[in-house]
Design a protein around this motif. Structure first.
Motif: not given
Length: 237
Positions: A47-54
């Motif tokens: 989530s921090i690095v932008g791979i997963l949305d939250f």
């Protein structure tokens, strides 16, 4: 440098992998993120690095939201995953130059940093070889070098010591401390609690998606080892 604010990540089946966690890592700090397998560490990192949305909360890098300013945030970070999946048809030096081109690293700066880190990790003489011929440990070293050559402000690592020989692991720890003394922030997860205890200024312990401990390392462990504190906090019930 990094601020996680009320972050929650819910997967399609309704499972809350990360449940309302808040963490702050300032410039020059090393933050250790620990928990059992499946506790939510990698979900948080992705989530921090932008791979997963939250779904809930926000994450800020240098006061910029990763949702609102994804490209600008990614320019400031480097991410080393737990498994070095890289372009194996390239040579080591081709891969490093490719990453340097993505981040628009000056030719002289990249040459100096590639030489510096490749010599420290003892793979300088292998940079002309095809990556598919590398061992797992050599691939891990290459990924680490690629993460450092654009001088990120925030370094994110997921189990960075897996696959490294003892000398390379020692070298990485030295580099982490050196870079933090220069103002870089580091957020990393590891099951090697002795390393977390020695390296980290702050730690967070996550269990079933919830942050159950967060603060200065010495305050959390008290007069016990971090391993003992972790086992006590995460035991069943």
């Amino acid at each position: 440098m990094l601020k996680i604010q009320n972050l929650s990540k819910i997967y399609s089946e309704g499972k809350k992998a990360v449940d309302n966690i808040s963490i702050e890592v300032k410039s020059g700090e090393i933050f250790g993120f620990i928990g059992h397998n499946g506790a939510g560490k990698t979900t948080t990192i992705k989530s921090i690095v932008g791979i997963l949305d939250f779904e809930e909360g926000d994450i800020y890098i240098n006061d910029m939201s990763v949702k609102e300013n994804p490209i600008e945030c990614k320019k400031l970070i480097a991410y080393i995953p737990d498994n070095p999946d890289i372009y194996e048809q390239l040579t080591g030096i081709q891969y490093l130059n490719f990453i340097a081109d993505v981040y628009e690293v000056d030719k002289l700066q990249r040459q100096d940093l590639i030489k510096k880190y490749a010599e420290q990790f003892e793979i300088f003489d292998n940079l002309g070889d095809i990556i598919s011929s590398y061992s797992h440990g050599m691939k891990q070293k290459l990924v680490i070098i690629s993460a450092l050559i654009h001088k990120p402000k925030l370094l994110i690592l997921d189990e960075p010591f897996v696959g490294l020989d003892p000398k390379a692991a020692f070298t990485l720890k030295q580099i982490m401390e050196e870079l933090c003394s220069e103002g870089m922030s580091i957020f990393f997860s590891s099951h090697v609690l002795e390393v977390v205890e020695k390296l980290c200024h702050k730690i967070g312990i996550i269990k079933q998606g919830k942050l159950i401990a967060y603060g200065n390392t010495d305050d959390i462990k008290g007069d016990k080892s971090l391993e003992n504190v972790f086992l006590e906090m995460t035991k069943n019930g």
